[in-house]
Design a protein around this motif. Structure first.
Motif: not given
Length: 180
Positions: A127-129, A133-139, A154-156, A168-174
């Motif tokens: 579901l995530l692009p 890098t995504l912000t927490e709000a985007e995730v 998100r924690r999962l 604080s930079a964001g989230y990246e799909v691995i």
């Protein structure tokens, strides 16, 4: 799929009117009791006829041998079409065992078995692009399509290493699996 969603929208629109809903209920009741449906008995004939026409157009009533029959099975099929249009309905095949964790196309409860939990995380990851890098709000926005506990989802993804949280930079799909 859009034709099914359009039919679902038409049925819901038809049912949003209390007079139509009462007429459908009265006809369904008469059908169940095997009592003939006489439109004049349901109210002002002009109004009832107009509302019966709308219910028929929405696929909720049919005419069989001169009698109106409520087709409530249509509602189940339309509900199924709506579920299939949800993010998880599109991402998880209909025959997948992961479907047992969904209600109305959203996560009811997370799996307990590690293999199922990994599989659900893989689906959530789709579901995530994965191109930025995504912000927490985007995730959160993306995961809200799947369930209400976006923080838990998100924690999962972070705990199972599908997503990397970079401060604080964001989230990246691995990992971004294609199918489950």
């Amino acid at each position: 799929m859009s034709a099914k969603l359009s039919a679902a929208a038409a049925a819901l629109q038809a049912l949003s009117n209390p007079a139509r809903l009462a007429i459908l209920a009265a006809i369904a009741d008469r059908n169940q009791r095997r009592v003939p449906v006489v439109l004049e008995e349901l109210g002002d004939l002009r109004t009832v006829a107009k509302e019966v026409g709308r219910l028929t157009e929405a696929g909720l009533l049919t005419k069989v041998r001169g009698q109106f029959v409520a087709d409530l099975t249509t509602l189940g099929a339309l509900a199924d079409a709506v579920v299939e249009a949800t993010a998880l309905g599109r991402a998880i095949p209909a025959d997948s065992p992961l479907r047992r964790f969904l209600v109305h196309g959203r996560i009811r409860t997370l799996p307990k078995r590690p293999a199922d939990l990994d599989a659900m995380a893989a689906v959530l990851c789709t579901l995530l692009p994965n191109d930025r890098t995504l912000t927490e709000a985007e995730v959160n926005d993306y995961l809200h399509q799947a369930g209400d506990d976006v923080a838990g989802l998100r924690r999962l993804l972070v705990d199972l290493h599908f997503v990397r949280r970079s401060g604080s930079a964001g989230y990246e799909v691995i990992e971004h699996p294609i199918h489950v």
